[in-house]
Design a protein around this motif. Structure first.
Motif, short mmCIF file in Angstrom:
data_model
loop_
_atom_site.label_atom_id
_atom_site.label_comp_id
_atom_site.label_asym_id
_atom_site.label_seq_id
_atom_site.Cartn_x
_atom_site.Cartn_y
_atom_site.Cartn_z
N ALA A 95 0.82 -1.21 0.00
CA ALA A 95 0.00 0.00 0.00
C ALA A 95 0.86 1.26 0.00
CB ALA A 95 -0.93 -0.01 1.22
N VAL A 96 1.97 1.22 0.72
CA VAL A 96 2.88 2.37 0.73
C VAL A 96 3.41 2.63 -0.68
CG1 VAL A 96 5.13 3.20 1.51
CG2 VAL A 96 3.56 2.17 3.15
N GLU A 97 3.85 1.59 -1.35
CA GLU A 97 4.43 1.75 -2.68
C GLU A 97 3.42 2.32 -3.68
OE1 GLU A 97 7.23 -0.73 -5.81
OE2 GLU A 97 5.83 -1.85 -4.55
N ALA A 98 2.16 1.90 -3.56
CA ALA A 98 1.14 2.34 -4.50
C ALA A 98 0.45 3.63 -4.07
CB ALA A 98 0.09 1.24 -4.67
N GLY A 99 0.69 4.08 -2.84
CA GLY A 99 -0.05 5.20 -2.28
C GLY A 99 0.61 6.54 -2.50
N PRO A 100 0.10 7.57 -1.83
CA PRO A 100 0.66 8.92 -1.95
C PRO A 100 2.14 8.97 -1.57
CG PRO A 100 -1.43 8.95 -0.76
CD PRO A 100 -1.04 7.50 -0.90
N GLN A 101 2.87 9.85 -2.17
CA GLN A 101 4.31 9.95 -1.92
C GLN A 101 4.62 10.22 -0.46
OE1 GLN A 101 6.41 9.33 -4.42
NE2 GLN A 101 8.28 9.59 -3.21
N ASP A 102 3.77 10.99 0.22
CA ASP A 102 4.08 11.34 1.60
C ASP A 102 3.97 10.15 2.56
OD1 ASP A 102 1.34 11.16 1.52
OD2 ASP A 102 0.95 13.12 2.41
N TRP A 103 3.32 9.04 2.15
CA TRP A 103 3.29 7.86 3.00
C TRP A 103 4.68 7.26 3.18
CZ3 TRP A 103 -1.62 4.58 1.30
CH2 TRP A 103 -2.77 5.24 1.77
N ARG A 104 5.56 7.49 2.23
CA ARG A 104 6.91 6.91 2.32
C ARG A 104 7.74 7.56 3.43
NH1 ARG A 104 8.57 5.12 -3.79
NH2 ARG A 104 6.46 4.56 -4.47
N ALA A 105 7.32 8.72 3.89
CA ALA A 105 8.04 9.42 4.95
C ALA A 105 7.49 9.10 6.34
CB ALA A 105 7.98 10.92 4.72
N LEU A 106 6.44 8.29 6.43
CA LEU A 106 5.84 7.97 7.72
C LEU A 106 6.78 7.10 8.56
CD1 LEU A 106 2.19 7.10 6.59
CD2 LEU A 106 2.96 9.20 7.72
N ASP A 107 6.61 7.19 9.85
CA ASP A 107 7.37 6.35 10.79
C ASP A 107 6.69 4.98 10.83
OD1 ASP A 107 8.66 5.13 12.88
OD2 ASP A 107 8.12 6.62 14.40
N ILE A 108 7.25 4.01 10.12
CA ILE A 108 6.68 2.66 10.02
C ILE A 108 7.72 1.67 10.52
CG2 ILE A 108 5.67 0.91 8.51
CD1 ILE A 108 4.96 3.16 6.55
N ARG A 109 7.30 0.82 11.44
CA ARG A 109 8.20 -0.18 11.99
C ARG A 109 7.51 -1.54 11.98
NH1 ARG A 109 8.25 2.47 17.46
NH2 ARG A 109 6.87 3.99 16.49
N VAL A 110 8.31 -2.59 11.89
CA VAL A 110 7.80 -3.96 11.99
C VAL A 110 8.31 -4.55 13.30
CG1 VAL A 110 7.75 -6.25 10.95
CG2 VAL A 110 7.80 -4.22 9.48
#
Length: 250
Positions: A95-110
């Motif tokens: 979803a990040v790859e296909a979504g808005p560009q600003d989602w790539r800057a979110l703090d995402i952790r696994v």
């Protein structure tokens, strides 16, 4: 408020197998997102909103979590086992790859968890002690022809094999074919472990030779582990120990 997204694994069922990292994320979260039975494992509390959804809406669930993170929410997406093993981590990044560009800057952790494959293996010994592979037998997201190819190649390479989602009510024929392929290629009586509801009060573990393995021994709550040709069984009073030696003779 600065938002973040943690994709967390709740382990196979026993609450003692939930990691401290995952517990800390849940304690700080404003929102928990996931499949209905997994969200049900999270205790309700003030300040926490639970977002439960059906099993086949993974990308919708991922986008919802990302949208909430983008507006400052602290979101935990829950999976059983480990979120990176046939679970929600890949869906979120898709979803990040296909979504808005600003989602790539979110703090995402696994935040990793103990997957059913490892819990089942630990409860019988060490059947994954040498080279092994994991295969999801569900053909919801990939064609059966690809599953069959991977089964044959894994059996020919003499891997120990761990099977997720072996036998659904709607498509029971897949596991019938799986056992037929294994018996055709392996041609031996290597041990097969059927570990149902591992680490829960309903746990049931059965070890049988491949020649005696039957489709009805598995359902969608069962982890199936098939040994390699050199996997050993140590007989004793009580359940046997199953292990695969760490070395292979030249």
């Amino acid at each position: 408020m600065s938002g973040w997204l943690v994709i967390a694994g709740l382990g196979p069922g026993d609450e003692n197998l939930v990691t401290p990292e995952v517990r800390a994320a849940l304690d700080q979260a404003t929102d928990v997102v996931g499949y209905i039975p997994y969200v049900a494992r999270v205790a309700a509390r003030d300040g926490l909103t639970l977002h439960a959804s059906d099993n086949r809406v993974e990308l919708d669930r991922a986008r919802h979590a990302l949208e909430m993170t983008a507006v400052g929410r602290r979101v935990v997406v829950v999976s059983s086992g480990d979120p990176g093993v046939f679970a929600m981590a890949a869906a979120v990044f898709e979803a990040v790859e296909a979504g808005p560009q600003d989602w790539r800057a979110l703090d995402i952790r696994v935040a990793p968890g103990i997957t059913a494959m490892l819990a089942a293996a630990a409860h019988v010994g060490a059947p994954l002690g040498h080279d092994f592979c994991a295969i999801n037998l569900s053909d919801n997201l990939k064609p059966w022809a690809l599953i069959e190819k991977r089964l044959r190649l894994a059996a020919e390479a003499d891997f120990a094999m761990a099977f997720y989602n072996p036998r659904s009510k709607s498509r029971p024929e897949g596991f019938v074919k799986t056992l037929e392929i294994l018996k055709e290629v392996c041609r031996d009586a290597r041990p097969v472990i059927f570990a149902r509801a591992v680490s829960t009060p309903e746990e049931k573990i059965t070890v049988v030779p491949l020649t005696d393995a039957r489709p009805e021994m598995a359902d969608m709550r069962t982890m199936v582990i098939v040994g390699a040709s050199n996997t050993r069984i140590i007989a004793r009073d009580g359940p046997p120990i199953v292990y695969t030696p760490r070395s292979v003779e030249a």
